[in-house]
Design a protein around this motif. Structure first.
Motif, PDB file in Angstrom:
ATOM      1  N   ARG A  35       0.839  -1.191   0.000  1.00  0.00           N
ATOM      2  CA  ARG A  35       0.000   0.000   0.000  1.00  0.00           C
ATOM      3  C   ARG A  35       0.877   1.246   0.000  1.00  0.00           C
ATOM      4  N   PHE A  36       0.507   2.245  -0.831  1.00  0.00           N
ATOM      5  CA  PHE A  36       1.098   3.582  -0.783  1.00  0.00           C
ATOM      6  C   PHE A  36       0.033   4.540  -0.267  1.00  0.00           C
ATOM      7  N   TYR A  37       0.455   5.577   0.463  1.00  0.00           N
ATOM      8  CA  TYR A  37      -0.470   6.652   0.757  1.00  0.00           C
ATOM      9  C   TYR A  37       0.296   7.953   0.840  1.00  0.00           C
ATOM     10  N   ARG A  38      -0.422   9.010   0.445  1.00  0.00           N
ATOM     11  CA  ARG A  38       0.203  10.316   0.240  1.00  0.00           C
ATOM     12  C   ARG A  38       0.115  11.197   1.473  1.00  0.00           C
ATOM     13  N   SER A  39       1.129  12.011   1.639  1.00  0.00           N
ATOM     14  CA  SER A  39       1.090  13.077   2.634  1.00  0.00           C
ATOM     15  C   SER A  39       1.924  14.231   2.083  1.00  0.00           C
ATOM     16  N   SER A  40       1.907  15.354   2.785  1.00  0.00           N
ATOM     17  CA  SER A  40       2.637  16.532   2.308  1.00  0.00           C
ATOM     18  C   SER A  40       4.001  16.623   2.967  1.00  0.00           C
ATOM     19  N   TRP A  41       4.973  17.066   2.205  1.00  0.00           N
ATOM     20  CA  TRP A  41       6.273  17.348   2.786  1.00  0.00           C
ATOM     21  C   TRP A  41       6.156  18.543   3.713  1.00  0.00           C
ATOM     22  N   ALA A  42       6.837  18.504   4.839  1.00  0.00           N
ATOM     23  CA  ALA A  42       6.892  19.670   5.717  1.00  0.00           C
ATOM     24  C   ALA A  42       7.623  20.799   5.008  1.00  0.00           C
ATOM     25  N   ARG A  43       7.376  22.018   5.448  1.00  0.00           N
ATOM     26  CA  ARG A  43       7.889  23.194   4.746  1.00  0.00           C
ATOM     27  C   ARG A  43       9.407  23.117   4.524  1.00  0.00           C
ATOM     28  N   ALA A  44      10.167  22.748   5.551  1.00  0.00           N
ATOM     29  CA  ALA A  44      11.627  22.729   5.427  1.00  0.00           C
ATOM     30  C   ALA A  44      12.170  21.309   5.290  1.00  0.00           C
ATOM     31  N   GLU A  45      11.304  20.333   5.035  1.00  0.00           N
ATOM     32  CA  GLU A  45      11.734  18.939   4.989  1.00  0.00           C
ATOM     33  C   GLU A  45      12.507  18.645   3.709  1.00  0.00           C
ATOM     34  N   GLU A  46      13.633  17.965   3.853  1.00  0.00           N
ATOM     35  CA  GLU A  46      14.432  17.586   2.697  1.00  0.00           C
ATOM     36  C   GLU A  46      13.747  16.467   1.931  1.00  0.00           C
ATOM     37  N   ARG A  47      13.685  16.609   0.588  1.00  0.00           N
ATOM     38  CA  ARG A  47      13.073  15.585  -0.248  1.00  0.00           C
ATOM     39  C   ARG A  47      14.022  14.397  -0.367  1.00  0.00           C
ATOM     40  N   LEU A  48      13.664  13.313   0.306  1.00  0.00           N
ATOM     41  CA  LEU A  48      14.494  12.114   0.323  1.00  0.00           C
ATOM     42  C   LEU A  48      13.613  10.878   0.198  1.00  0.00           C
ATOM     43  N   THR A  49      14.190   9.818  -0.352  1.00  0.00           N
ATOM     44  CA  THR A  49      13.600   8.487  -0.225  1.00  0.00           C
ATOM     45  C   THR A  49      14.307   7.794   0.929  1.00  0.00           C
ATOM     46  N   GLN A  50      13.534   7.303   1.866  1.00  0.00           N
ATOM     47  CA  GLN A  50      14.087   6.605   3.025  1.00  0.00           C
ATOM     48  C   GLN A  50      13.279   5.335   3.245  1.00  0.00           C
ATOM     49  N   LEU A  51      13.931   4.190   3.052  1.00  0.00           N
ATOM     50  CA  LEU A  51      13.254   2.905   3.160  1.00  0.00           C
ATOM     51  C   LEU A  51      14.002   1.986   4.116  1.00  0.00           C
ATOM     52  N   VAL A  52      13.252   1.159   4.821  1.00  0.00           N
ATOM     53  CA  VAL A  52      13.809   0.100   5.654  1.00  0.00           C
ATOM     54  C   VAL A  52      13.169  -1.213   5.222  1.00  0.00           C
ATOM     55  N   LEU A  53      14.004  -2.216   4.959  1.00  0.00           N
ATOM     56  CA  LEU A  53      13.546  -3.531   4.544  1.00  0.00           C
ATOM     57  C   LEU A  53      13.942  -4.537   5.617  1.00  0.00           C
ATOM     58  N   ILE A  54      12.996  -5.365   6.033  1.00  0.00           N
ATOM     59  CA  ILE A  54      13.233  -6.330   7.095  1.00  0.00           C
ATOM     60  C   ILE A  54      12.899  -7.726   6.593  1.00  0.00           C
ATOM     61  N   GLY A  55      13.830  -8.647   6.750  1.00  0.00           N
ATOM     62  CA  GLY A  55      13.588  -9.997   6.279  1.00  0.00           C
ATOM     63  C   GLY A  55      14.522 -10.994   6.923  1.00  0.00           C
ATOM     64  N   ARG A  56      14.352 -12.242   6.537  1.00  0.00           N
ATOM     65  CA  ARG A  56      15.171 -13.326   7.061  1.00  0.00           C
ATOM     66  C   ARG A  56      15.701 -14.138   5.885  1.00  0.00           C
ATOM     67  N   GLY A  57      17.019 -14.370   5.880  1.00  0.00           N
ATOM     68  CA  GLY A  57      17.617 -15.153   4.808  1.00  0.00           C
ATOM     69  C   GLY A  57      17.639 -14.428   3.477  1.00  0.00           C
ATOM     70  N   VAL A  58      17.625 -13.099   3.499  1.00  0.00           N
ATOM     71  CA  VAL A  58      17.617 -12.325   2.263  1.00  0.00           C
ATOM     72  C   VAL A  58      19.044 -11.934   1.874  1.00  0.00           C
ATOM     73  N   ASP A  59      19.236 -11.626   0.605  1.00  0.00           N
ATOM     74  CA  ASP A  59      20.523 -11.172   0.089  1.00  0.00           C
ATOM     75  C   ASP A  59      20.551  -9.655   0.180  1.00  0.00           C
ATOM     76  N   ALA A  60      21.157  -9.125   1.246  1.00  0.00           N
ATOM     77  CA  ALA A  60      21.159  -7.682   1.484  1.00  0.00           C
ATOM     78  C   ALA A  60      21.811  -6.930   0.332  1.00  0.00           C
ATOM     79  N   GLY A  61      22.905  -7.473  -0.219  1.00  0.00           N
ATOM     80  CA  GLY A  61      23.596  -6.810  -1.322  1.00  0.00           C
ATOM     81  C   GLY A  61      22.722  -6.709  -2.555  1.00  0.00           C
ATOM     82  N   ALA A  62      21.995  -7.780  -2.862  1.00  0.00           N
ATOM     83  CA  ALA A  62      21.120  -7.775  -4.034  1.00  0.00           C
ATOM     84  C   ALA A  62      19.963  -6.794  -3.844  1.00  0.00           C
ATOM     85  N   LEU A  63      19.443  -6.703  -2.617  1.00  0.00           N
ATOM     86  CA  LEU A  63      18.362  -5.753  -2.355  1.00  0.00           C
ATOM     87  C   LEU A  63      18.841  -4.313  -2.526  1.00  0.00           C
TER      88      LEU A  63
END
Length: 360
Positions: free
Chosen positions: A302-330
């Motif tokens: 699911r995606f959902y939209r919100s507004s950037w704060a006035r002084a907020e830096e435009r960044l993509t920030q993701l955290v991926l959590i798993g077991r037995g995954v190839d971190a380098g490939a991700l």
């Protein structure tokens, strides 16, 4: 600005598997996070994660019988509405299903809910390692429950030998290919697998009441101190019992915009064992200047939209959590989603794949 949705997690498992023990562990390790719980067949409970598990703010009786049979979608909506109201300040809701409940029915009811303040947070199936064969013989539907789980907790893993544990992990992998399986004892899994923990708001007074979490931390500190005798926690220690050994966490940050089509290709082909994806995405496409939060658990996205704060830096920030995954490939897959210098930004129509999963 879109309101943050509250994840609703279904905690299932047959009688005696350790669901209540796991829930109490989550309550004791949730930091400043407020957990709302629909527990067993009996009631809806708002629980402040800073207080002892037995202290209840309110309760609504569900009567007797299986939760999935005792209520319909509209009734469950009423309980979820109560827990998700702003005054409750709940951060996450856990439905502890009856030992004989059909988890797919609970999932169906959550997904059919008209409540825009909640989002499905995944099915956690608790399996009793010591009684797995007996439970499976008595309740063959266990195979089906494991097959649809987003996360399997192999509880009481300390009660079986190494060979039996390896065989059981192999069986679970056959029943639910690609689903992360976390071995545990006494229901002790890291809450970060299920929800984001808030830091506790420390009392400014010099003295405050000792909390359930303080006691739990003290017990674990003592246990760790005892383990230090094992060559200062080096050779000879069983790190498999540590919470952090149960999963991997991969972080990705990009100041460059992310190409929506390439990101959707990455998400649609996410590998086995990747349980959770959370964070925010910056696409930088004209007409779509919002911050897009992404929430994925198992096969649910699911995606959902919100507004950037006035002084907020435009960044993509993701955290991926798993077991037995190839971190380098991700990480490499996410790197390929960046819009590199000199590359033209994607056109607006490339957002269709994202908007298909976006909250209206």
């Amino acid at each position: 600005m879109a309101k943050r949705q509250i994840p609703v997690i279904v905690l299932a498992g047959f009688l005696g598997s350790g669901k209540t023990t796991l829930l109490n562990h989550l309550l004791g390790r949730s930091g400043g996070t407020r957990i709302g719980a629909v527990v067993n067949d009996f009631g809806s409970i708002e629980i402040d994660a800073m207080s002892v598990a037995g202290q209840v703010d309110s309760m609504v009786s569900l009567g007797n019988g299986c939760l999935c049979c005792a209520v319909d979608t509209s009734e469950l909506d009423g309980f979820l509405e109560k827990l998700s109201r702003p005054a409750a300040r709940i951060d996450v809701i856990v439905i502890e299903a009856s030992g004989l409940a059909e988890p797919q029915e609970l999932i169906r009811m959550i997904l059919a809910s008209d409540n825009k303040d909640i989002v499905y947070g995944g099915l956690v199936e608790v399996v009793d390692a010591a009684e797995f064969a007996a439970t499976r013989a008595t309740h063959p539907e266990l195979d089906r429950h494991v097959a649809i789980a987003d996360l399997v907790v192999l509880n009481k893993a300390d009660r079986i030998g190494d060979e039996a544990r390896r065989d059981l992990l192999g069986t679970l992998a056959e029943l639910s290919p690609g689903t992360p399986v976390v071995p545990a004892s006494y229901g002790r899994i890291d809450p970060e697998l299920l929800f984001d923990r808030k830091p506790r708001e420390e009392d400014t007074a010099a003295v405050r009441q000792l909390s359930f979490e303080d006691l739990h931390d003290s017990d674990e500190d003592d246990a760790h101190d005892d383990a230090r005798t094992c060559h200062d926690c080096h050779d000879g220690c069983d790190h498999g019992g540590h919470l952090h050994a149960a999963y991997e966490s991969i972080e990705f940050v990009s100041a460059e915009p992310v190409d929506p089509r390439r990101l959707m290709e990455f998400l649609d082909s996410r590998p086995e064992g990747l349980y959770r994806i959370k964070g925010f995405v910056y696409f930088g496409i004209a007409g779509h200047k919002h911050k897009f939060a992404v929430h994925a658990v198992g096969d649910f996205l699911r995606f959902y939209r919100s507004s950037w704060a006035r002084a907020e830096e435009r960044l993509t920030q993701l955290v991926l959590i798993g077991r037995g995954v190839d971190a380098g490939a991700l990480r490499a897959g996410l790197e390929r989603c960046r819009v590199t210098e000199g590359e033209p930004l994607a056109e607006e129509h490339a957002m269709w794949g994202v908007l298909r999963y976006a909250q209206a």
